[in-house]
Design a protein around this motif. Structure first.
Motif, PDB file in Angstrom:
ATOM      1  N   GLY A  40     -29.172  56.894 -68.411  1.00  0.00           N
ATOM      2  CA  GLY A  40     -28.631  55.341 -69.070  1.00  0.00           C
ATOM      3  C   GLY A  40     -28.210  55.628 -70.144  1.00  0.00           C
ATOM      4  N   ALA A  41     -28.317  56.795 -71.027  1.00  0.00           N
ATOM      5  CA  ALA A  41     -27.931  57.167 -72.432  1.00  0.00           C
ATOM      6  C   ALA A  41     -29.093  56.698 -73.438  1.00  0.00           C
ATOM      7  CB  ALA A  41     -26.499  56.592 -72.618  1.00  0.00           C
ATOM      8  N   THR A  42     -29.899  55.924 -73.155  1.00  0.00           N
ATOM      9  CA  THR A  42     -30.965  55.553 -74.015  1.00  0.00           C
ATOM     10  C   THR A  42     -31.470  56.529 -74.743  1.00  0.00           C
ATOM     11  OG1 THR A  42     -32.635  55.112 -72.278  1.00  0.00           O
ATOM     12  CG2 THR A  42     -31.576  53.125 -73.236  1.00  0.00           C
ATOM     13  N   ASN A 178     -31.931  55.256 -62.090  1.00  0.00           N
ATOM     14  CA  ASN A 178     -30.397  55.222 -62.281  1.00  0.00           C
ATOM     15  C   ASN A 178     -30.055  56.332 -61.516  1.00  0.00           C
ATOM     16  OD1 ASN A 178     -30.141  53.218 -64.416  1.00  0.00           O
ATOM     17  ND2 ASN A 178     -30.907  54.604 -65.731  1.00  0.00           N
ATOM     18  N   ASN A 198     -23.143  50.532 -71.790  1.00  0.00           N
ATOM     19  CA  ASN A 198     -23.580  50.658 -73.198  1.00  0.00           C
ATOM     20  C   ASN A 198     -22.488  50.304 -74.324  1.00  0.00           C
ATOM     21  OD1 ASN A 198     -26.546  51.021 -72.747  1.00  0.00           O
ATOM     22  ND2 ASN A 198     -25.534  53.052 -72.077  1.00  0.00           N
ATOM     23  N   ALA A 203     -22.943  53.892 -68.652  1.00  0.00           N
ATOM     24  CA  ALA A 203     -23.751  55.016 -69.045  1.00  0.00           C
ATOM     25  C   ALA A 203     -23.512  56.292 -68.245  1.00  0.00           C
ATOM     26  CB  ALA A 203     -25.434  54.377 -68.421  1.00  0.00           C
TER      27      ALA A 203
END
Length: 326
Positions: A40-42, A178, A198, A203
């Motif tokens: 999710g890129a977080t 995800n 995002n 993502a």
């Protein structure tokens, strides 16, 4: 000889006292930045922010990022006590922080959680094959639908949306991470699933999905009445419109809902550490883009967006007041 030795011992003792009295550089406070599920890129954004904070703290803070179970899981982790582990800062969506503070489900009682600042927008849409027959929210009736990964705010808000629209008992809900969700959509093992962006950029795992199935997927959001109920009833949730072309192979706008990612801590973090953490990040947000493109959406100007109904840490309040934002 004895006098010489006595003088040497006396000098050594005096030198040792001087060294002992000299101020020693304090060790950097180690901070563990909890992010979210993989794909999710977080974690990547958290790593970038950690680098910027560490580099601009004057040697006072050292940040490392970790993959976790998402917003609500991070809030629960903040409640744990440990004398040996690093200070914890969590990434969480604004609605999740509000749920923790009020003790609303999924929490059984109010949690010790305070916000530091807002980060970047998270826009949520839902994906299905164009051949599935699903064109709008009501078409999910009787379908297998991935609502999110357990512990995340998408999982919770999507189910609230289903309840508001009378669809909760009409869909066959699935709970996937995800990567699992993207794979299930691709292989048509489900009829529809969540998909998020995002700062207007899909993502990573969903960007791969959209590119692989370019032109084959349809994207939609809840109906307007449901979105209004979400925005009116949930702190930090807003009506959002995804611009055409944001998703590869899809050139139509999507009316949906969005939320802000935020930074959160417990009240046990000292005011000075919280202030230093926020200052090192928000005074240097332009540096984040050197490590991740989402950094362009993390700004001092938007540092309180979506947090109107959320309580802030006193150290953060000190910073935002000094910045003229409060």
């Amino acid at each position: 000889m004895k006098k010489l030795m006595l003088h040497m011992v006396t000098f050594a003792a005096g030198f040792a006292l001087i060294l002992g009295a000299a101020p020693m550089a304090s060790a950097a406070a180690k901070v563990l930045l909890q992010t979210s599920h993989p794909g999710g890129a977080t974690f990547e954004v958290g790593t970038a922010m950690g680098k910027v904070i560490t580099d601009n703290s004057g040697g006072k803070i050292e940040v490392s990022a970790s993959i976790t179970g998402g917003s609500t899981a991070n809030i629960r982790t903040l409640q744990k006590k440990s004398k040996t582990r690093a200070f914890r800062v969590g990434m969480g969506t604004a609605p999740a922080v509000a749920w923790g503070q009020t003790g609303r489900k999924p929490f059984k009682k109010p949690q010790d959680v305070l916000a530091l600042g807002a980060l970047y927008p998270l826009t949520i849409v839902y994906a299905s094959y164009k051949t599935s027959g699903i064109k709008k929210w009501a078409d999910l009736d009787g379908k297998r639908f991935v609502v999110g990964a357990r512990g995340g705010s998408i999982y919770i808000v999507t189910q609230i949306a289903l309840k508001h629209s009378g669809m909760f008992k009409k869909v066959k809900r699935e709970f996937f991470s995800n990567p699992q969700n993207a794979a299930a959509i691709k292989d048509q093992r489900v009829d529809a699933g969540f998909f998020f962006l995002n700062g207007g950029v899909p993502a990573p795992v969903y960007m791969d999905l959209a590119r692989t199935l370019s032109g084959k997927l349809h994207f939609f959001g809840p109906d307007e009445a449901t979105i209004k109920k979400l925005a009116d009833g949930e702190a930090g949730i807003v009506r959002d419109v995804l611009a055409p072309g944001s998703i590869p192979g899809f050139d139509k706008p999507v009316v949906t809902w969005g939320q802000m990612w935020a930074l959160m801590v417990s009240s046990k973090m000292s005011n000075d550490l919280a202030y230093g953490f926020v200052k090192a990040l928000f005074d240097n947000t332009k540096q984040i883009t050197k490590y991740h493109p989402v950094g362009k959406f993390i700004t001092k100007k938007t540092g309180l967006r979506g947090l109107k109904k959320v309580k802030l840490h006193p150290g953060a309040i000190r910073y935002w007041k000094g910045a003229g934002m409060m």
